[in-house]
Design a protein around this motif. Structure first.
Motif, PDB file in Angstrom:
ATOM      1  N   GLY A 273      68.390  39.878  34.341  1.00 27.17           N
ATOM      2  CA  GLY A 273      68.097  41.266  34.630  1.00 27.17           C
ATOM      3  C   GLY A 273      66.654  41.524  35.015  1.00 27.17           C
ATOM      4  O   GLY A 273      65.830  40.605  35.123  1.00 27.17           O
ATOM      5  N   ALA A 274      66.338  42.803  35.205  1.00 29.82           N
ATOM      6  CA  ALA A 274      64.995  43.240  35.603  1.00 29.82           C
ATOM      7  C   ALA A 274      64.441  44.172  34.535  1.00 29.82           C
ATOM      8  O   ALA A 274      65.188  44.816  33.798  1.00 29.82           O
ATOM      9  N   TYR A 287      69.939  45.707  32.876  1.00 24.76           N
ATOM     10  CA  TYR A 287      70.796  44.542  32.690  1.00 24.76           C
ATOM     11  C   TYR A 287      72.237  44.935  33.008  1.00 24.76           C
ATOM     12  O   TYR A 287      72.696  46.032  32.680  1.00 24.76           O
ATOM     13  N   GLY A 288      72.975  44.023  33.605  1.00 27.96           N
ATOM     14  CA  GLY A 288      74.406  44.201  33.770  1.00 27.96           C
ATOM     15  C   GLY A 288      74.784  45.064  34.953  1.00 27.96           C
ATOM     16  O   GLY A 288      73.943  45.591  35.694  1.00 27.96           O
ATOM     17  N   ASN A 295      72.841  39.466  37.309  1.00 21.07           N
ATOM     18  CA  ASN A 295      71.612  39.494  36.515  1.00 21.07           C
ATOM     19  C   ASN A 295      70.511  38.573  37.004  1.00 21.07           C
ATOM     20  O   ASN A 295      69.373  38.685  36.552  1.00 21.07           O
ATOM     21  N   HIS A 296      70.812  37.648  37.912  1.00 18.44           N
ATOM     22  CA  HIS A 296      69.769  36.740  38.397  1.00 18.44           C
ATOM     23  C   HIS A 296      69.002  37.420  39.538  1.00 18.44           C
ATOM     24  O   HIS A 296      69.499  37.561  40.648  1.00 18.44           O
ATOM     25  N   GLU A 695      70.508  51.499  27.850  1.00 17.10           N
ATOM     26  CA  GLU A 695      70.413  50.058  27.642  1.00 17.10           C
ATOM     27  C   GLU A 695      71.465  49.567  26.647  1.00 17.10           C
ATOM     28  O   GLU A 695      71.529  48.374  26.360  1.00 17.10           O
ATOM     29  N   ARG A 696      72.270  50.494  26.126  1.00 22.00           N
ATOM     30  CA  ARG A 696      73.315  50.152  25.171  1.00 22.00           C
ATOM     31  C   ARG A 696      74.683  50.286  25.833  1.00 22.00           C
ATOM     32  O   ARG A 696      74.810  50.757  26.956  1.00 22.00           O
TER      33      ARG A 696
END
Length: 745
Positions: A273-274, A287-288, A295-296, A695-696
């Motif tokens: 992620g970033a 992320y995600g 994520n890369h 983020e959750r």
């Protein structure tokens, strides 16, 4: 997290109207904070997927808003794509001559696309006049300087090209990875796997300094160089090429793949992620699939519309920052609910989706159709009370019809079904064993209704009876009386079609007081039933409800039960019964939800001022222990007591930080190195500070806000904002702690 906190809290005096006596207005005055709803920056993602075998490496947006992506098979451009509807990356055929060139490098100069192929650096801008030949046929690294200066590399050799300066060639004994230009120093900085080099474009001087670490990324921030590694990043003084401070590895991910400075903030790409470094030293983590196709991260750049372009190995995530107010966000969520989350009037989830495609989902029944719908219904009642919106009123009517039918579709007097659905689908529905046939062969109903639904019913009907001045008021009072008559008639149990109490619909002292005092069920059931009985008495005037409530408080210890301090809720002792042990294995967040929706009736309709003071103390005691969760609904609901301290700033944080995208994407945070983890505990709090909602995992208010990961069914469900977001927002508007939308001065 990823929004600008552009809000202020104004202290003004509010007149709190007593719900205990409708004729008695302005019962108390308290100084309460108000959030002024001015525009802030809300982020969301537009994704563009890439499914081909060719590698993609760079992404930029030019001054015209055109996005181009560099692949090993030439240039790509974005196709379609909007919020919740991903687009794709397609071969860019816009300018035919480019399709025949072996383009290997891409950058921006003066906000225009500049290309590198096996023969030259060139562009279609400036009438195509930029064409600088080179002799590095395998060149693929390109950096623009000033005055049409460029430095290129094939990973080993370097070549300087300019419109008006002498060309230069050189080499570095290292594998070269990237080149950046520092305009103030007129210097190109060159990153190698184990070296940092500088090339002075004025004097054509190359200097190299070896580094011990394995280097992966390079960026410029102010007067410093920022160097990424596989274990964090460090900063260098460019004049001395020496480290400034220690290696920074308290990061969400230490495996750095790219770094970019955007508006004085460092953005990092990683293998997972970033993330952006904020002014407070913490990170915004993307992320995600909520944010990125994968994520890369390969490359990060800024769009000229202030979006952030994050390129991954399977596509592009464009993080959009849109100016809006909480009211604007509420209007979006209102549409989300009505567009795809109303099932027979219920507030429902969309399930069985294909990888987040909201047009592939189906509306699902739920054990808690009654609860989720009453929470949405209460929110719409608050909305109507604030705005007198005809749309809100119609929403109330439609959901109220569903709630009324929960009572009439089954044969048990006063018993609310969990749900209902057309017949013939029992085997396909959620929990098929709980479904029963109704007298109407076209319909089935769901049994085993629990205390969660019961308290939700009484909460919503109490709000409706309090705030509506039309037929819905009388209909709400009828349902309050219907449900509570059933409970009182059946000795404080909810009795199902089989003549037996349901598993959770039990408020009888034999059940409640069988639990040790520290077991949460003893406190929650006492709190809920007293609030329910008070509500029934307040609106019906029937003495049986008042008498039963005082009997429970005076003769069965229910007042003592509900006043039990939250800090003393704990696991049952070793000599307790197995049921009590099961109930108290860990903190029950569903109980939190039941408490707070029940506080409307517990506090507002208290039988006397003495009880009201006690109930307020109990509510504030609960709120105090919930503060670390920064739960929007709990903070807003605490405000109904008139207290001036209820963490309004955290409630607003929750509302702002909640993602627009409510799809159940997988999330992962347990790997993060920037979090302060704490020891396992009864409340199942995992970190010192709770993460922002975006983020959750997407979850309702009955979930553990400290849960770090959610893996499985990635993109398979979309939650409704009706109970999750609209309830706390509109309750805040009704209570006057959130203002109407204000222009940004």
């Amino acid at each position: 997290m990823k929004k600008i906190n552009q809000y202020c809290i104004l202290m003004i005096s509010l007149l709190v109207v007593s719900c205990n006596n409708p004729d008695k207005e302005k019962e108390q005055t308290s100084s309460m904070p108000i959030y002024e709803d001015i525009p802030y920056l809300q982020d969301y993602s537009i994704k563009y997927n890439w499914t081909q075998d060719q590698d993609i490496s760079k992404v930029y947006m030019d001054r015209n808003g055109v996005i181009q992506v560099l692949s090993t098979d030439g240039l790509l451009r974005t196709h379609d794509g909007q919020f919740l509807y991903p687009g794709t990356l397609l071969k860019d055929k816009t300018y035919r001559p480019l399709t025949d060139k072996q383009i290997s490098g891409l950058t921006l100069y003066e906000n225009q696309f500049v290309y590198l192929d096996d023969k030259a650096v060139f562009s279609n801008a400036w009438a195509g006049s930029l064409y600088l030949s080179h002799n590095l046929p395998k060149a693929h690294i390109l950096a623009a300087g000033s005055n049409f200066d460029f430095l290129i590399s094939d990973g080993k050799s370097l070549q300087f090209l300019s419109k008006d300066k002498a060309p230069w060639e050189g080499a570095i004994d290292d594998r070269l990875l990237d080149i950046r230009y520092h305009a103030d120093q007129k210097t190109f900085w060159i990153l190698g796997a184990h070296s940092i080099s500088s090339f002075d474009a004025t004097t054509s001087t190359l200097k190299t300094t070896q580094q011990e670490q394995q280097l992966t990324a390079l960026a410029l921030q102010g007067d410093h160089l920022v160097i990424g590694t596989s274990n964090g990043y460090f900063e260098l003084n460019p004049k001395t090429v020496t480290k400034v401070g220690p290696l920074q590895n308290k990061l969400p991910v230490t495996d750095i793949t790219y770094i970019e400075t955007i508006d004085d903030h460092l953005w990092f790409g990683s293998s997972e992620g970033a993330f952006k470094l904020r002014d407070d030293g913490k990170f915004d983590y993307y992320y995600g699939k909520r944010w990125l196709p994968n994520n890369h991260v390969k490359h990060i750049s800024k769009g000229n519309d202030n979006s952030i372009l994050i390129l991954t190995d399977t596509g592009l995530g464009q993080i959009v920052f849109e100016e809006m107010t909480l009211f604007d966000k509420a209007e979006y969520y209102e549409k989300q609910v009505r567009d795809r989350h109303i099932r027979l009037g219920f507030n429902a989830s969309l399930v069985d989706m294909d990888n987040g495609n909201i047009d592939t989902g189906r509306l699902s029944d739920s054990d808690n159709d009654g609860l989720w719908t009453t929470m949405y219904l209460a929110g719409e009642v608050f909305r109507y009370a604030v705005t007198q919106s005809d749309d809100a009123l119609q929403n109330c009517r439609e959901s109220m019809e569903a709630m009324e039918r929960l009572f009439s579709i089954n044969p048990v007097p006063g018993f609310p079904s969990r749900s209902f659905e057309r017949s013939g689908y029992i085997e396909k529905l959620h929990d098929p064993d709980r479904w029963q046939h109704s007298n109407d062969p076209e319909w089935d109903w769901k049994s085993t209704t629990s205390s969660d639904e019961a308290i939700g019913h009484i909460f919503a009907y109490g709000v409706m009876a309090e705030l509506m001045d039309n037929d819905l008021k009388d209909r709400a009072i009828t349902l309050i009386d219907t449900l509570m008559s059933h409970i009182v008639r059946n000795d404080l149990y909810m009795v199902d079609y089989d003549g037996k109490p349901t598993t959770w619909g039990k408020w009888n002292p034999d059940y409640v007081n069988a639990r040790p005092k520290m077991v949460g069920d003893r406190k929650i059931n006492s709190s809920n039933i007293i609030g329910m009985l008070q509500t029934a008495y307040h609106f019906t005037g029937k003495e049986k409800y008042k008498e039963k409530a005082f009997d429970l408080m005076n003769n069965h210890g229910y007042l003592e039960n509900l006043m039990w301090p939250m800090k003393d809720v704990a696991p049952a002792p070793d000599d307790a019964d197995d049921w009590s042990k099961m109930l108290s294995e860990s903190w029950n967040h569903s109980d939190d939800e039941m408490y707070f929706v029940g506080y409307w009736g517990l506090y507002n309709y208290a039988f006397n001022d003495t009880l009201k003071t006690k109930f307020k103390a109990s509510i504030l005691d609960h709120w105090e222990i919930e503060r670390p969760e920064k739960e929007g609904a709990w903070n807003i609901m605490t405000a109904l007591t008139g207290t001036s301290e209820f963490d309004l700033d955290e409630a607003v944080w929750y509302l702002k930080e909640h993602p627009m995208d409510m799809v159940s994407w997988d999330v992962k945070n347990s790997h993060r190195k920037d979090l302060d983890f704490i020891a396992p505990n009864f409340r199942e709090q995992t970190t010192k500070e709770v993460l922002p909602p975006d983020e959750r995992k997407i979850q309702r208010h009955n979930g553990n806000m400290f849960r770090l990961d959610k893996i499985g069914n990635d993109g398979g469900e979309e939650y409704s904002a009706g109970d999750i977001w609209l309830l706390p927002y509109w309750m805040g508007r009704y209570l006057g702690v959130i203002s109407e939308p204000q222009p940004l001065d």
